[in-house]
Design an enzyme around this catalytic site. Structure first.
Site, PDB file in Angstrom:
ATOM      1  N   GLU A 111       0.833  -1.202   0.000  1.00  0.00           N
ATOM      2  CA  GLU A 111       0.000   0.000   0.000  1.00  0.00           C
ATOM      3  C   GLU A 111       0.873   1.261   0.000  1.00  0.00           C
ATOM      4  O   GLU A 111       0.879   2.045   0.952  1.00  0.00           O
ATOM      5  CB  GLU A 111      -0.972  -0.052   1.181  1.00  0.00           C
ATOM      6  CG  GLU A 111      -1.926  -1.234   1.014  1.00  0.00           C
ATOM      7  CD  GLU A 111      -3.069  -1.270   2.011  1.00  0.00           C
ATOM      8  OE1 GLU A 111      -3.134  -0.404   2.884  1.00  0.00           O
ATOM      9  OE2 GLU A 111      -3.899  -2.194   1.903  1.00  0.00           O
ATOM     10  N   GLU A 139      -8.957   4.504  -0.462  1.00  0.00           N
ATOM     11  CA  GLU A 139      -9.130   4.822   0.963  1.00  0.00           C
ATOM     12  C   GLU A 139      -8.033   5.749   1.488  1.00  0.00           C
ATOM     13  O   GLU A 139      -8.278   6.558   2.382  1.00  0.00           O
ATOM     14  CB  GLU A 139      -9.165   3.530   1.786  1.00  0.00           C
ATOM     15  CG  GLU A 139      -7.874   2.736   1.717  1.00  0.00           C
ATOM     16  CD  GLU A 139      -7.927   1.412   2.486  1.00  0.00           C
ATOM     17  OE1 GLU A 139      -9.006   1.045   2.952  1.00  0.00           O
ATOM     18  OE2 GLU A 139      -6.881   0.771   2.609  1.00  0.00           O
ATOM     19  N   HIS A 189     -18.311  -9.027   5.795  1.00  0.00           N
ATOM     20  CA  HIS A 189     -16.973  -8.499   6.046  1.00  0.00           C
ATOM     21  C   HIS A 189     -16.282  -9.324   7.118  1.00  0.00           C
ATOM     22  O   HIS A 189     -16.826  -9.518   8.204  1.00  0.00           O
ATOM     23  CB  HIS A 189     -17.032  -7.030   6.495  1.00  0.00           C
ATOM     24  CG  HIS A 189     -15.674  -6.410   6.595  1.00  0.00           C
ATOM     25  ND1 HIS A 189     -15.251  -5.704   7.692  1.00  0.00           N
ATOM     26  CD2 HIS A 189     -14.634  -6.408   5.731  1.00  0.00           C
ATOM     27  CE1 HIS A 189     -14.007  -5.281   7.489  1.00  0.00           C
ATOM     28  NE2 HIS A 189     -13.611  -5.697   6.314  1.00  0.00           N
ATOM     29  N   GLU A 191      -7.495  -6.266  -3.043  1.00  0.00           N
ATOM     30  CA  GLU A 191      -6.993  -4.889  -2.972  1.00  0.00           C
ATOM     31  C   GLU A 191      -5.496  -4.951  -3.305  1.00  0.00           C
ATOM     32  O   GLU A 191      -5.124  -4.763  -4.454  1.00  0.00           O
ATOM     33  CB  GLU A 191      -7.256  -4.318  -1.579  1.00  0.00           C
ATOM     34  CG  GLU A 191      -6.814  -2.884  -1.436  1.00  0.00           C
ATOM     35  CD  GLU A 191      -6.794  -2.439   0.018  1.00  0.00           C
ATOM     36  OE1 GLU A 191      -7.197  -1.308   0.272  1.00  0.00           O
ATOM     37  OE2 GLU A 191      -6.355  -3.209   0.894  1.00  0.00           O
ATOM     38  N   GLU A 239     -12.858  -8.927   8.794  1.00  0.00           N
ATOM     39  CA  GLU A 239     -11.553  -8.356   9.108  1.00  0.00           C
ATOM     40  C   GLU A 239     -10.880  -9.337  10.072  1.00  0.00           C
ATOM     41  O   GLU A 239     -11.458  -9.676  11.107  1.00  0.00           O
ATOM     42  CB  GLU A 239     -11.700  -6.972   9.748  1.00  0.00           C
ATOM     43  CG  GLU A 239     -10.404  -6.349  10.235  1.00  0.00           C
ATOM     44  CD  GLU A 239      -9.336  -6.242   9.159  1.00  0.00           C
ATOM     45  OE1 GLU A 239      -9.572  -5.538   8.170  1.00  0.00           O
ATOM     46  OE2 GLU A 239      -8.258  -6.873   9.303  1.00  0.00           O
ATOM     47  N   HIS A 254      -8.562  -7.979   1.108  1.00  0.00           N
ATOM     48  CA  HIS A 254      -7.747  -6.770   1.268  1.00  0.00           C
ATOM     49  C   HIS A 254      -6.513  -7.132   2.084  1.00  0.00           C
ATOM     50  O   HIS A 254      -6.551  -8.030   2.923  1.00  0.00           O
ATOM     51  CB  HIS A 254      -8.536  -5.675   1.984  1.00  0.00           C
ATOM     52  CG  HIS A 254      -9.435  -4.908   1.054  1.00  0.00           C
ATOM     53  ND1 HIS A 254      -9.543  -3.555   1.071  1.00  0.00           N
ATOM     54  CD2 HIS A 254     -10.257  -5.338   0.058  1.00  0.00           C
ATOM     55  CE1 HIS A 254     -10.400  -3.157   0.134  1.00  0.00           C
ATOM     56  NE2 HIS A 254     -10.853  -4.226  -0.486  1.00  0.00           N
TER      57      HIS A 254
HETATM   58  C1  NOJ Z   1      -8.401  -1.836   5.325  1.00  0.00           C
HETATM   59  C2  NOJ Z   1      -9.242  -2.100   4.130  1.00  0.00           C
HETATM   60  O1  NOJ Z   1      -8.539  -1.847   2.935  1.00  0.00           O
HETATM   61  C3  NOJ Z   1     -10.476  -1.253   4.236  1.00  0.00           C
HETATM   62  O2  NOJ Z   1     -11.248  -1.374   3.071  1.00  0.00           O
HETATM   63  C4  NOJ Z   1     -11.252  -1.643   5.470  1.00  0.00           C
HETATM   64  O3  NOJ Z   1     -12.333  -0.773   5.617  1.00  0.00           O
HETATM   65  C5  NOJ Z   1     -10.381  -1.567   6.711  1.00  0.00           C
HETATM   66  N1  NOJ Z   1      -9.136  -2.223   6.514  1.00  0.00           N
HETATM   67  C6  NOJ Z   1     -11.058  -2.196   7.901  1.00  0.00           C
HETATM   68  O4  NOJ Z   1     -11.174  -3.572   7.709  1.00  0.00           O
HETATM   69 CA    CA Z   2      -6.142  -1.656   2.622  1.00  0.00          CA
END
Ligand code: NOJ
Ligand code: CA
Length: 702
Positions: free
Chosen positions: A170, A506, A411, A500, A413, A481
């Site tokens: 990134e 973002e 989602h 990603e 995470e 991501h």
């Molecule tokens: C990074 C991700 O790229 C983003 O899309 C996401 O909202 C946040 N992490 C939280 O998971």
């Molecule tokens: Ca990211």
């Protein structure tokens, strides 16, 4: 067929040793293989008579055993030509041609009786090669301690590069000469990844370059399966790159058993940059789909409870993790902050908006408990992926979405806690099945647990591929991501619909962002490996609309945000801005509603890395065409011939362009929409503002 394939056995021009030469189907590229006097496998690449890669050594070193870089002799060799077509489930083209000449070298290291096969595939737009470790190796389990593939450039090319961080891609791209590829000179102060940069002279691939005599050269890899990601060590004095495999926690690179293969190492070359961005070589080098029934794999245009967290209107966590009153309290007993984004009510609002405007899906982030303890707290069992926050009624939301004909996007995470995710994966996918979620966005923010592993190491490559495989068992599409960057594995698992794995939109919300050139570089780098979830479509460009003190902004005009839906290919595209912002610009929003995500064909009309890109694509399911054209920080005028349109037909062109006074910095929202009737004989003059773009739909007039 054999006639096309010219394998010359003759005197090698660079070492006086016996060499084998193989040409690409149209003979533009020549690959010369030889063994040096020390029996070192060596290759050289020539394009239209010019050397592109100087003699470069090949091989791998094994831990505690053999050094497979020297003392080889050639046992045998074999050639073949492949010329076939195949149809991707979703793609930029409905039919892809796979045409190459292959040279297979069977090598033997006499002293150790170790066999190594090197396979070259020579395409018209580049070469690929890989190492194969055949089954007759005496030790059938082995550890790769390094891969020693060289890519020796002919000069001090201009390169578009990001630093060799084991955990993140990134970064904004740097454009420098090879001699200036030095990570110690980077300004990494604002908004970058994890900075696991362990050498000043290491960069990531895909690495895009341009030589002083205007050749475009790209080094990358394809089909990274059960192997770490390849970064590149740079010799800034000799312009030599060497493969650097990302290690595991013990410092080893890869654990393999025979028979096994390395990923393909690829070098693309052309005097026309459009050949690089339109190449399908990386996909072609991957195995065909392992999923038989792919009818459930569909493009998805989606909105989500997402940007509102990135711009600071709401939060992922329920109660305000910084709130001292909540410290040490179970989620159920916490005092809610009132800023939680993923509430039942808010989800219904997004579902209504999606239904009204014809979107396929709605993503909801922050729906499940765990965000109090995510990223940075090193909590192993941070999420269970099944327990909603008290204010998110997953059943009610699922029923409401169904009643409105909208699909929900789950989602997950992981906060980098990967072993924890694997433990919960089946239960998490079952929950998705229970509530009809056809797709999941996963995330891997932060350092990996188990500790010491890196995002780009072999273990994590296997994890990302495993999640796609297991998701296929549940008929679930995956958008990851912070994963490793894709290398065409979406051919093999087409449900791995996007990733990603680069610096997305973002970053413009909360950091120094992505410079206007960023999206002109991505098609030459990250996108070569597969679709990206870039999340375009930001209409409220300056973050001071949310907070007067904010200076961040998206480095774009509004019209450019529309063009990105065409220039950044993905079958999964988000309309990333807030519903209320789209309501303010419904005429421009129409393009996002209209643009398809799956194509019959794509023509790159103009391309120059770091400068501009113009592409037209024909909808897979109609006769309509769509155009995206973007520029970097410089304004740009161009004239296009519409000869891609069908002869004898008329089209209504709706042109979404920067208004005369538009400028990414000072006046980004100034756009105009004009309509025209055009035919395949028409020409169009485009005027792109600084940091601007143009998007056009060409609708067949029946
Ligand atoms: C990074 C991700 O790229 C983003 O899309 C996401 O909202 C946040 N992490 C939280 O998971
Ligand atoms: Ca990211």
């Amino acid at each position: 067929m054999r006639k096309i394939l010219t394998v010359l056995i003759g005197l090698c021009s660079f070492c006086g040793m016996l060499a084998q030469t193989i040409q690409s189907p149209s003979k533009t590229i020549q690959l010369v293989f030889s063994l040096s006097a020390e029996g070192e496998p060596t290759y050289q690449m020539i394009y239209k008579g010019k050397t592109v890669v100087l003699p470069s050594k090949m091989g791998v070193s094994l831990k505690d055993t053999e050094d497979l870089t020297r003392n080889f002799s050639i046992l045998n060799s074999a050639t073949k030509t492949v010329n076939e077509t195949w149809k991707p489930v979703l793609g930029e083209e409905s039919t892809i041609s796979n045409h190459y000449n292959e040279l297979r070298l069977f090598l033997n290291q006499k002293a150790t009786n170790t066999k190594l096969t090197i396979v070259f595939k020579v395409y018209d737009e580049g070469i690929a090669f890989r190492y194969e470790f055949p089954v007759d190796k005496e030790v059938n389990y082995f550890v790769i301690s390094s891969e020693d593939t060289e890519f020796n450039m002919t000069g001090n090319h201009t390169a578009f590069w990001i630093p060799g961080d084991y955990d993140s891609q990134e970064y904004a791209y740097n454009k420098t000469k090879i001699s200036e590829m030095d990570n110690s000179k980077l300004d990494l102060a604002n908004g970058v990844g994890l900075q696991r940069i362990q050498s000043n002279y290491r960069v990531q691939s895909p690495l895009m370059m341009k030589s002083s005599d205007d050749l475009y050269v790209n080094i990358f890899e394809a089909a990274v399966v059960n192997y770490p990601v390849m970064h590149l060590d740079v010799d800034v004095n000799t312009y030599q790159f060497t493969s650097h495999l990302v290690p595991n926690a013990l410092g080893d690179k890869a654990y393999l058993r025979t028979p096994s293969v390395s990923p393909w190492r690829t070098i693309m070359v052309s005097d026309d940059a459009r050949d690089i961005v339109s190449s399908k070589m990386i996909l072609n080098l991957n195995e065909p789909s392992k999923i038989e029934d792919t009818s459930w794999i569909k493009p998805m245009k989606y909105i989500g409870i997402w940007w509102e967290m990135h711009v600071g209107i709401s939060t992922w966590d329920y109660a305000g993790s910084q709130n001292a009153q909540n410290a040490g309290t179970a989620v159920g007993q916490m005092i809610p902050s009132g800023k939680h984004g993923a509430t039942t009510e808010n989800a219904k609002r997004y579902i209504d908006f999606a239904a009204k405007h014809g979107f396929d899906g709605v993503l909801v982030e922050g729906w499940n408990i765990g965000w109090e303890d995510w990223y940075g707290k090193w909590k192993e069992d941070v999420f269970d992926f099944i327990t909603p926050y008290p204010d998110f009624d997953i059943k009610a939301v699922a029923n409401y979405a169904k009643s409105r004909g909208v699909k929900m996007i789950m989602h997950h995470e992981t906060s980098g806690s990967v072993a924890n995710y694997e433990r919960h994966l089946d239960r998490a996918f079952e929950l998705m099945q229970d509530y009809n979620y056809p797709a999941v966005k996963s995330g891997y923010v932060g350092k990996i647990i188990p500790r010491g592993e890196f995002h780009d190491g072999q273990t994590m490559v296997n994890h990302f591929n495993f999640v796609a495989q297991r998701a296929a068992d549940y008929k679930i599409m995956v958008n990851s991501h912070e994963s490793t960057r894709p290398t065409g594995y979406n051919r093999t698992y087409p449900n791995y619909i996007a990733a990603e794995a680069a610096r997305g939109n973002e970053f413009n919300a909360w950091s120094n962002g992505n410079p206007p050139a960023h999206e002109t570089i991505l098609p030459f780098t990250r996108l070569l490996g597969g679709p990206m979830d870039y999340t375009p479509g930001i209409f409220e460009i300056k973050m001071n609309v949310y907070d007067a003190n904010k200076t961040e902004q998206v480095h774009t005009t509004l019209a450019k945000q529309l063009a990105l839906y065409v220039t950044l290919y993905s079958p999964l595209q988000m309309a990333a801005d807030l519903p209320e912002n789209y309501e303010k610009y419904l005429d421009a929003f129409q393009f996002i509603k209209d643009v398809p995500l799956d194509w019959q064909k794509s023509n790159y009309l103009e391309a120059e890395p770091g400068e501009y890109i113009t592409v037209v694509r024909k909808d897979k399911n109609s006769e309509n065409w769509f155009l995206g054209s973007i520029t970097n920080e410089h304004a740009r005028n161009t004239t296009l011939h519409l000869d891609f349109l069908s002869q004898g037909k008329k089209y209504k062109a709706t042109i979404y362009q920067d208004a005369k006074d538009a400028d990414w910095k000072d006046n980004p929202k100034s756009y105009e929409i004009i309509t025209k009737t055009v035919t395949h004989k028409s020409t169009l003059k485009l005027k792109l503002a600084k940091g601007g773009g143009t998007a056009i739909s060409f609708e067949l007039i029946k």
